[in-house]
Design an enzyme around this catalytic site. Sequence first.
Site, PDB file in Angstrom:
ATOM      1  N   ASP A 108       4.817 -34.411  11.624  1.00  0.00           N
ATOM      2  CA  ASP A 108       5.362 -33.547  10.930  1.00  0.00           C
ATOM      3  C   ASP A 108       6.817 -33.656  10.546  1.00  0.00           C
ATOM      4  O   ASP A 108       7.514 -34.364  11.669  1.00  0.00           O
ATOM      5  CB  ASP A 108       5.316 -32.028  11.582  1.00  0.00           C
TER       6      ASP A 108
ATOM      7  N   GLU B 201      10.717 -32.061   9.505  1.00  0.00           N
ATOM      8  CA  GLU B 201      11.675 -30.894   9.042  1.00  0.00           C
ATOM      9  C   GLU B 201      12.569 -31.668   7.991  1.00  0.00           C
ATOM     10  O   GLU B 201      13.162 -32.864   8.311  1.00  0.00           O
ATOM     11  CB  GLU B 201      12.357 -30.349  10.175  1.00  0.00           C
TER      12      GLU B 201
ATOM     13  N   HIS C 149       7.911 -24.882  13.437  1.00  0.00           N
ATOM     14  CA  HIS C 149       8.820 -25.311  12.373  1.00  0.00           C
ATOM     15  C   HIS C 149       9.881 -26.291  13.009  1.00  0.00           C
ATOM     16  O   HIS C 149      10.827 -26.251  12.507  1.00  0.00           O
ATOM     17  CB  HIS C 149       9.569 -24.260  11.306  1.00  0.00           C
TER      18      HIS C 149
ATOM     19  N   ASP D  12       4.892 -28.740  15.963  1.00  0.00           N
ATOM     20  CA  ASP D  12       4.057 -28.483  14.704  1.00  0.00           C
ATOM     21  C   ASP D  12       3.056 -29.700  14.873  1.00  0.00           C
ATOM     22  O   ASP D  12       1.783 -29.722  14.716  1.00  0.00           O
ATOM     23  CB  ASP D  12       4.680 -28.227  13.455  1.00  0.00           C
TER      24      ASP D  12
END
Length: 167
Positions: A8, A10, A146, A151
């Site tokens: 994942d 960000e 998040h 995640d």
Amino acid sequence: NNTFVVFDLETTGTDPTRDKIIEIGAVKLVGGKLTETFSCLVNPGMHIPEDATRVNNITDADVKDARPIEDVLPDFLKFCEGCVMVSYVISFDFNFILNVSKRLGYAVLNDTFDAFELAKKELKGLKNYKLITVAKYLGVELENAHRAVYDAVAAAEAMVKILEKNY
């Protein structure tokens, strides 16, 4: 029988051609078991917009001493070597990885898999298929939503439960 890296990102926004990666989180799954973790903040070389910080709680101060993507990407790609790359909504995360890889001269030839599409196909009748909703339905803990590694862990655990029909 495959080895998966569930990852994942960000980012500073949603456009992989303009926005920057600010965190990469990943877990390696071997035989359905989490065996390794990769977690790294990334200095984007730009101000993190307030809209992004509202989503992921990552600030300029958090990344000021972090390595740039040019230094982080080779380590991440090595972590993914020989693995199927999985993400929750793969098109978002993988497009960022492909864009940065191309810019830096790396070829990413890994097979990919979308845990979001798996959840939509196998879990009928949920109000939505956001990771937090699917995790709750499956009894998978998702703390610090998040944030990339949390995640990734939740997506990995959800995928294993769905594939093993353990829900």
